[in-house]
Design an enzyme around this catalytic site. Sequence first.
Site, PDB file in Angstrom:
ATOM      1  N   GLU A  73       0.811  -1.219   0.000  1.00 53.01           N
ATOM      2  CA  GLU A  73       0.000   0.000   0.000  1.00 53.01           C
ATOM      3  C   GLU A  73       0.846   1.272   0.000  1.00 53.01           C
ATOM      4  O   GLU A  73       0.409   2.331   0.422  1.00 53.01           O
ATOM      5  CB  GLU A  73      -0.960   0.008   1.198  1.00 53.01           C
ATOM      6  CG  GLU A  73      -1.905  -1.181   1.257  1.00 53.01           C
ATOM      7  CD  GLU A  73      -2.976  -1.202   0.168  1.00 53.01           C
ATOM      8  OE1 GLU A  73      -2.787  -0.552  -0.872  1.00 53.01           O
ATOM      9  OE2 GLU A  73      -3.989  -1.874   0.384  1.00 53.01           O
ATOM     10  N   TYR A 119     -14.443  14.533  20.285  1.00 51.32           N
ATOM     11  CA  TYR A 119     -13.115  14.015  19.938  1.00 51.32           C
ATOM     12  C   TYR A 119     -13.030  13.518  18.503  1.00 51.32           C
ATOM     13  O   TYR A 119     -11.953  13.541  17.901  1.00 51.32           O
ATOM     14  CB  TYR A 119     -12.625  12.978  20.962  1.00 51.32           C
ATOM     15  CG  TYR A 119     -11.794  13.658  22.008  1.00 51.32           C
ATOM     16  CD1 TYR A 119     -12.388  14.558  22.901  1.00 51.32           C
ATOM     17  CD2 TYR A 119     -10.422  13.493  22.068  1.00 51.32           C
ATOM     18  CE1 TYR A 119     -11.633  15.244  23.827  1.00 51.32           C
ATOM     19  CE2 TYR A 119      -9.657  14.178  22.990  1.00 51.32           C
ATOM     20  CZ  TYR A 119     -10.261  15.053  23.868  1.00 51.32           C
ATOM     21  OH  TYR A 119      -9.507  15.741  24.764  1.00 51.32           O
TER      22      TYR A 119
HETATM   23  P1  13P Z   1       0.458  -5.217   3.331  1.00 55.53           P
HETATM   24  O1  13P Z   1       0.648  -6.519   4.091  1.00 55.53           O
HETATM   25  O2  13P Z   1       1.149  -5.254   1.995  1.00 55.53           O
HETATM   26  O3  13P Z   1       0.858  -4.034   4.178  1.00 55.53           O
HETATM   27  O4  13P Z   1      -1.099  -5.074   3.028  1.00 55.53           O
HETATM   28  C1  13P Z   1      -2.013  -5.217   4.085  1.00 55.53           C
HETATM   29  C2  13P Z   1      -3.203  -4.372   3.882  1.00 55.53           C
HETATM   30  O5  13P Z   1      -3.739  -3.834   4.839  1.00 55.53           O
HETATM   31  C3  13P Z   1      -3.747  -4.197   2.527  1.00 55.53           C
HETATM   32  O6  13P Z   1      -4.660  -3.145   2.499  1.00 55.53           O
END
Ligand code: 13P
Length: 210
Positions: A73, A119
């Site tokens: 990501e 909050y």
């Molecule tokens: P990653 O393991 O590559 O960080 O991906 C996990 C995730 O949350 C995908 O949206």
Amino acid sequence: MTEAALREQLAMLGASLFQRGYSVGTAGNISVRLPDGYLMTPTNSCLGRLDPARISKLAPDWTHLGGDKPSKEVFMHRAVLTARPEAGAVVHLHSTYATAIGCLAEPGETAPIPPLTPYFVMRVGRSLPVIRYYRPGDAAMESDIHEAAKGAKAVLLANHGPVVSGKTLADAVHAAEELEESARLALLLRGAGARTLTPAQVDDLLATFG
Ligand code: 13P
């Protein structure tokens, strides 16, 4: 904070999120801005068991410099950190209630969670744009998220989960926690006719706490 201290803090806060159920399995990823690049959680890593020494390091141009292979990501994190120069960190979760709202809300909506409590307004703000569904890791999500993040501390990815920024790593984690609790409240009160904060109360919070 030094890079070594930020690595330790990232592992500690990742474990805290995991232990309290904000992340399960290997879901979620976190990035932190450094003077000479970025730290990023490795792909397929469990936020509950991060090894500070193996956290990925990226150069200012986002190429991989060291540590394990970074999260898929990276485009999502780059979208927010380049849109918000004041942001020092980004937390992406698949936390249950925020993700549930992301399955109910329409892409393009900007307030899928009402301002029920101070909050939420103080940590997340007035707007939480809903971004249309993209496959995890799809580079095509970057421009949509980038545009939305210029005007919002956090965005909600349809059918996926929240992406939350903060001035510091701790701020981003606190905002992600607040967003999740507000999503939970919103679902608990759905259809019950709950009173929300008024626009004047929201303005007052933002004027007082920024
Ligand atoms: P990653 O393991 O590559 O960080 O991906 C996990 C995730 O949350 C995908 O949206």
